[in-house]
Design an enzyme around this catalytic site. Structure first.
Site, mmCIF file in Angstrom:
data_model
loop_
_atom_site.group_PDB
_atom_site.id
_atom_site.type_symbol
_atom_site.label_atom_id
_atom_site.label_comp_id
_atom_site.label_asym_id
_atom_site.label_seq_id
_atom_site.Cartn_x
_atom_site.Cartn_y
_atom_site.Cartn_z
ATOM 1 N N ASP A 395 0.813 -1.222 0.000
ATOM 2 C CA ASP A 395 0.000 0.000 0.000
ATOM 3 C C ASP A 395 0.845 1.270 0.000
ATOM 4 O OD1 ASP A 395 -2.350 -1.526 0.107
ATOM 5 O OD2 ASP A 395 -2.252 -1.652 2.286
ATOM 6 N N VAL A 396 2.006 1.233 0.635
ATOM 7 C CA VAL A 396 2.825 2.443 0.767
ATOM 8 C C VAL A 396 3.547 2.804 -0.527
ATOM 9 C CG1 VAL A 396 3.145 2.108 3.247
ATOM 10 C CG2 VAL A 396 4.826 1.144 1.645
#
Length: 465
Positions: A395-396
């Site tokens: 996600d990052v």
């Protein structure tokens, strides 16, 4: 038995040590020293508490028995728990702090004479207010932390759980807690006390269930703050200086950390505190996205790209932690540096679902601190780097955070790995990250997917290098 003045002096010393512990933990270089100060401060606080017991002969034995039981359980869990489960462990321990505050409040309300607070039905007003606040915040911390634990453990869905009129309902419950506290202080009714606890437990659940996986790191920090304020409130009830100081330190530092994390993730601090106010559902386009073609490779392909690079940026994530690949990664980086390739590490503030999670794992592998950079320090370097090696992060690194307003991570700063000339993405499959959304980075022209266990893939790359 220690006198009140002497106990106060030692509690003050332990408080100073706790402050020094927080200061030490603010930097990797001084974190071991900070831990030492924290341990020493707690030993002093516990010893003084023992020596302050009124009925020493029987009280000491009872306290020692429960201390040994709790200490052994805590030590066993801490010894056995893997670094990958650290977020769940923190959430679970926060719940116990909240529950302890509730139990102390119940004991003080049922037997105020033992705490020099008056008698049943005639408790000092100030003590009753402190007791009510400590019990309410403790109950919220306990139930909220249980939900956070279940979401982090995967027992409960990480997606936001919402219903119509949720925020209005939560607001009415919070108002009712204030009203109940006022009525309890006016009447000292035991029924109102139990209702206050029940309502507080309920609002704890309701505040956390609408918060999605993408915001869970902020929730952990926020619950940490709540547990501190609950402890401080009960500290006033017990007239215990060490508990007041420690609770205030934990509460304030947790609140500051939550605010810093909200800024780092472009989230509203008050929205998160109020229970995911304004949280958006995952867009249907993300959920029902057709499988797009990806380019996949092997360790030999990755080694070839790295050998011909002048600079490589490593992006570690939760997958690295699960595979315990940090030591293998360090060996790979050492090999790259022998070939005069510049290597640095890019850390997202919430990589691994907890602040500092990746920093600790890299430190465990003796990665030099001066090679590790936070997002804001290194994000501009991706455009000039030859290779980004993403090992277990998801996600990052997702570019959708900058393009899709309907995404649950929209607006969250992400590492700009897609700007690298080549992106090597180590992952077992194309499964979504903790936020539950597809990662557009998988399908970029310059991305090469390396489908394998992170540790084995890293070891194979090192052999090929």
């Amino acid at each position: 038995m220690l006198s009140a003045n002497l106990s106060g002096i030692f509690y003050l010393i332990s408080g100073v040590l706790f402050i020094l512990a927080l200061r030490g933990l603010s930097s990797p270089e001084t974190s071991r020293q900070g831990n030492f100060f924290g341990i020493l401060g707690m030993i002093i606080a516990i010893t003084v508490t023992f020596l302050s017991i009124g009925n020493f002969s029987t009280g000491f034995v009872v306290v020692l028995i429960f201390l040994l039981i709790g200490g052994l359980i805590g030590a066993f869990i801490a010894y056995k728990i893997p670094m990958t489960a650290m977020p769940e462990l923190v959430a679970g321990f926060h719940s116990l702090v909240g529950l302890a505050a509730v139990f102390v409040a119940i004991a003080a309300f049922l037997n105020p004479g033992a705490f020099n607070l008056g008698s049943p039905g005639n408790i000092k007003l100030g003590s009753l207010i402190e007791m009510s606040i400590g019990a309410a915040v403790g109950a919220i911390t306990f139930s909220g932390s249980i939900i956070a634990f279940l979401k982090l453990q995967g027992i409960m869905s990480g997606s936001p759980i919402t219903f119509k009129g949720q925020h209005l309902f939560n607001a009415l419950i919070l108002i009712s807690i204030i009203v109940l506290t006022y009525l309890l202080c006016s009447t000292q009714s035991s029924n109102l006390f139990w209702i206050l606890l029940a309502v507080s437990f309920l609002i704890g659940f309701l505040l956390i269930i609408p918060i999605g996986g993408a915001d869970m790191p902020v929730v952990i920090s926020m619950l940490n703050s709540y547990s501190g304020w609950a402890a401080a409130g009960i500290g006033f009830t017990l007239e215990n200086t060490a508990l007041i100081i420690t609770g205030a330190l934990v509460g304030s530092s947790g609140a500051i950390l939550s605010y810093i994390m909200c800024k780092g993730m472009n989230r509203s601090f008050f929205n998160v505190i109020l229970g995911g106010f304004g949280a958006t559902e995952q867009s249907s386009s993300s959920q029902n996205k057709e499988q797009r073609p990806v380019k996949s490779g092997n360790a030999d392909d990755a080694a070839f790209l790295m050998k011909n690079a002048s600079s490589v940026i490593i992006v570690p994530g939760y997958g690295m932690a699960v595979a315990q690949a940090q030591h293998a990664l360090r060996e790979m980086v050492d090999t790259l540096k022998k070939n005069d390739i510049k290597v640095s590490y890019a850390i997202h503030p919430v990589a691994g679902r907890m602040p500092g999670h990746m920093n600790v794992l890299l430190a465990e592998a003796n990665v030099p601190y001066d090679e590790v950079f936070e997002l804001e320090e290194i994000n501009n370097d991706f455009a000039n780097a030859d290779v980004a090696f993403v090992i277990g992060a998801n996600d990052v690194t997702n570019p959708v955070a900058k393009t899709d307003p309907q995404s649950p991570i929209y607006g969250m700063p992400v590492l700009d790995v897609e700007k690298c000339k080549s992106v090597l993405f180590v992952k077992r499959s194309l499964s979504p990250g903790y936020a539950g959304i597809d990662n557009d980075l998988f399908y970029k022209e310059n991305t090469l997917m390396l489908f394998a266990d992170a540790k084995k893939m890293t070891e194979d790359i090192t052999k090929n290098l």
